[in-house]
Design an enzyme around this catalytic site. Structure first.
Site, PDB file in Angstrom:
ATOM      1  CB  VAL A 136      -0.987  -0.001   1.193  1.00  0.00           C
ATOM      2  CG1 VAL A 136      -1.896   1.225   1.136  1.00  0.00           C
ATOM      3  CG2 VAL A 136      -1.825  -1.267   1.208  1.00  0.00           C
ATOM      4  CD  GLU A 187     -13.748   5.740   2.334  1.00  0.00           C
ATOM      5  OE1 GLU A 187     -14.314   6.770   2.679  1.00  0.00           O
ATOM      6  OE2 GLU A 187     -14.299   4.630   2.382  1.00  0.00           O
ATOM      7  CB  VAL A 210     -13.913  -0.390   5.177  1.00  0.00           C
ATOM      8  CG1 VAL A 210     -15.152  -1.237   4.915  1.00  0.00           C
ATOM      9  CG2 VAL A 210     -13.661  -0.280   6.674  1.00  0.00           C
ATOM     10  N   GLY A 248      -0.407  -9.858  -3.861  1.00  0.00           N
ATOM     11  CA  GLY A 248      -0.404  -8.832  -2.805  1.00  0.00           C
ATOM     12  C   GLY A 248      -1.781  -8.563  -2.223  1.00  0.00           C
ATOM     13  CD  GLU A 271      -4.498  -8.389   5.698  1.00  0.00           C
ATOM     14  OE1 GLU A 271      -3.868  -7.776   6.561  1.00  0.00           O
ATOM     15  OE2 GLU A 271      -4.962  -7.834   4.701  1.00  0.00           O
ATOM     16  CE  LYS A 273     -10.648  -5.292   4.652  1.00  0.00           C
ATOM     17  NZ  LYS A 273     -10.379  -6.226   3.573  1.00  0.00           N
ATOM     18  N   GLY A 330      -5.186  -4.698  -3.062  1.00  0.00           N
ATOM     19  CA  GLY A 330      -4.167  -4.399  -4.070  1.00  0.00           C
ATOM     20  C   GLY A 330      -3.556  -3.034  -3.839  1.00  0.00           C
TER      21      GLY A 330
HETATM   22  N1  HSE Z   1      -6.240  -8.953   2.702  1.00  0.00           N
HETATM   23  C1  HSE Z   1      -7.193  -7.936   2.400  1.00  0.00           C
HETATM   24  C2  HSE Z   1      -8.191  -8.484   1.412  1.00  0.00           C
HETATM   25  C3  HSE Z   1      -6.478  -6.733   1.852  1.00  0.00           C
HETATM   26  O1  HSE Z   1      -7.903  -9.514   0.790  1.00  0.00           O
HETATM   27  O2  HSE Z   1      -9.264  -7.916   1.252  1.00  0.00           O
HETATM   28  C4  HSE Z   1      -7.335  -5.512   1.704  1.00  0.00           C
HETATM   29  O3  HSE Z   1      -7.826  -5.071   2.944  1.00  0.00           O
END
Ligand code: HSE
Length: 407
Positions: free
Chosen positions: A15, A121, A124, A179, A182, A197, A294
Site C-alpha cells: 500500500v 477510507e 474498508v 499482494g 494479509e 472491516k 491491491g
Molecule cells: N487482505 C485484504 C483483502 C487486503 O484480501 O481484502 C485488503 O484489505
C-alpha cells in the site's frame, strides 16, 4: 484555500508503494511525502535512500510533518504510532483495519482529546468509498442493513475455485503473490479481516462501537469439495458475506460463507472485487462495487484521505452524535447447512429448528436454524463446514422474522 501538506509515511510495502505512485500521478493534490519510515535496512528499494528512515521519531517529532500515514502490518505497533502522532499534533491516515477494529472507541476519544482527525477510507473495501458515504450521504438513522463482500482474497480464491476449478491452496498462493492476502493469510480465510472491516462499518452505519471478539466470524477454510459439488449441482455460488442490520433496538452482525443464487447482486462480484449493499428504510438498496485489495486501489483510497485533510475533513461519527441507542447482540438464530465427517459432535438437538439431513460419501449434512452462539462454538472445531442458506433466514429471540437481505 487548500494547504500543502507534508506527509510522513510508515511502511513501504504494497500500500505504501501504491500511495507513492498514485501521488506521483496526481497533479492537483497539495501534498508531498517527506519521509518513509521502514523496518528492514537491507531491503533494496526503488527510491533514494535519503527518503527513508528507520527511526519512527524522525517522523513523529518532525514539526514540519502535518500528517502521519500509517501503512504497516503490525497492528500493535501501528496503534502506538497513531497515539503518538495525535499527541504530537499530527493528523493521521491509516488503512490498518485490525488496529482500528480493536481500538476504534479509543481512537474516537483520542481524536476529541487532541482535536486531530484520523481518516481510514482505505481500511474498508479498498477503493470503494464507503466510510465517507456512510458519514456524509447516509447521515441519518434510516439505514437498515449493510452487507457485502469485504475481503478481496477470499473472493479471489472462491472465484478461481469455482470458475477455473483451481484448488484452494493454489488459489490462495496466487492471492498472496498478487499482494491481496494479509501476511498472515489465516486472517483472510478465517474471516477475521472481513470482520475487522465490518466492525469499522458498524460504527459509521449504526453508531455502535463493537469489539471484534463479539462478532462471530466463519471463514472459507473449512469449505469441503462436497460443499462445492452441492453448490455447482444446485446452480449456486459461495461467497464470504459480511452483514450487519438493525432489528428491534439491536444491531446484529456476522461474517460467514453463504450460498449465493445467480440472481443475487453479489453473484457477479468476482476476483478481488468487493461489494457493499446499503439498504435504507426509504432509499432501498444501493450497490457499491470496486477493487477491495491491491496496491493501487488501496493507495487511491489513502490518497483520497490525504486529499480530504487538505480541506480539514474529519469524521463526525454522525450516528453516534445523533444519539444512537442501539446495542450489539448475538441473541438470534440463523439458517445454515452444516457438513461434517461422521461421528462428529453435532447432533439434531444442537438445532433450534431442524429442517433435514442426510449422509453420503463419508459426510453428514444437517440443515436448520442454529443459535449464533452455537455457530461460534462450532467455528472453533475442526472439520465442520458451515454455510448460510441463500435466503438468509434469521430468527430473533424466538420471534420468527424472515429477512431476505441478499437477493
Ligand atoms: N487482505 C485484504 C483483502 C487486503 O484480501 O481484502 C485488503 O484489505
Amino acid at each position: 484555500m487548500k494547504k500543502k501538506l507534508k506527509l510522513g509515511v510508515f511502511g513501504f510495502g504494497c500500500v505504501g508503494q501504491g500511495l507513492y505512485h498514485v501521488l506521483e500521478e496526481t497533479q492537483g493534490i497539495k501534498a508531498e511525502i517527506k519521509k518513509f519510515c521502514v523496518k528492514n535496512k537491507n531491503k533494496k528499494r526503488i527510491l533514494d535512500d535519503s527518503l527513508f528512515t528507520y527511526d519512527k521519531n524522525e517522523i513523529l517529532n518532525d514539526s514540519e510533518i502535518d500528517v502521519v500515514v500509517e501503512l504497516i502490518d503490525d497492528a500493535d505497533a501501528a496503534f502506538e504510532i497513531v497515539k503518538q502522532a495525535l499527541k504530537n499534533g499530527k493528523a493521521v491516515v491509516t488503512a490498518n483495519k485490525k488496529m482500528l477494529a480493536e481500538h476504534l472507541e479509543e481512537i474516537f476519544e483520542l481524536q476529541q482529546k487532541y482535536n486531530k482527525p484520523v481518516l481510514y477510507e482505505g481500511s474498508v473495501c479498498g477503493a470503494i468509498p464507503i466510510i465517507r458515504n456512510l458519514e456524509e450521504y447516509y447521515d441519518n438513522d434510516l439505514i437498515s442493513s449493510i452487507e457485502g463482500i469485504f475481503n478481496g482474497s477470499t473472493n479471489f480464491i472462491l472465484t478461481k475455485v469455482f470458475e477455473e476449478r483451481k484448488n484452494y491452496t493454489e488459489a490462495l498462493q496466487q492471492a498472496q503473490e498478487l499482494g491481496f492476502a494479509e501476511s498472515d493469510p489465516s486472517l483472510d480465510v478465517k474471516g477475521f479481516d472481513a470482520k475487522y472491516k465490518l466492525v469499522i462499518a458498524i460504527a459509521h452505519t449504526f453508531g455502535v462501537f463493537v469489539k471484534p471478539e463479539e462478532v462471530i466470524n466463519l471463514g472459507i477454510d473449512k469449505i469441503t469439495d462436497a460443499d462445492l459439488k452441492y453448490a455447482r449441482e444446485n446452480g449456486l455460488g459461495i461467497k464470504l458475506v459480511v452483514r450487519a442490520f438493525k432489528s428491534n433496538g439491536n444491531v446484529y452482525g456476522l461474517v460467514a460463507p453463504q450460498f449465493i443464487e445467480s440472481t443475487s447482486l453479489l453473484a457477479s462480484v468476482r476476483n478481488e472485487y468487493n461489494a457493499v449493499i446499503v439498504q435504507g428504510a426509504f432509499s432501498e438498496k444501493q450497490l457499491f462495487v470496486g477493487k477491495g485489495a491491491g496496491s493501487y486501489p488501496t493507495g487511491s483510497a489513502v490518497l483520497s484521505d490525504v486529499s480530504a485533510l487538505t480541506y480539514e475533513y474529519q469524521y463526525e461519527y454522525k450516528k453516534r452524535a445523533q444519539g444512537s441507542k442501539l446495542t450489539f447482540s448475538n441473541d438470534a438464530s440463523i439458517e445454515v447447512l452444516v457438513s461434517f465427517a461422521q461421528k462428529s459432535q453435532i447432533n439434531i438437538a444442537d438445532f433450534e429448528e431442524f429442517k433435514g439431513g442426510y449422509q453420503g460419501k463419508g459426510n453428514q449434512y444437517m440443515h436448520g436454524l442454529v443459535k449464533l452462539e452455537k455457530l461460534r462454538e462450532w467455528s472453533f472445531m475442526d472439520g465442520i463446514s458451515i454455510i448460510l442458506t441463500p435466503e438468509f433466514n434469521f430468527v430473533r429471540s424466538k420471534q420468527v422474522e424472515q429477512r431476505v437481505l441478499v437477493n
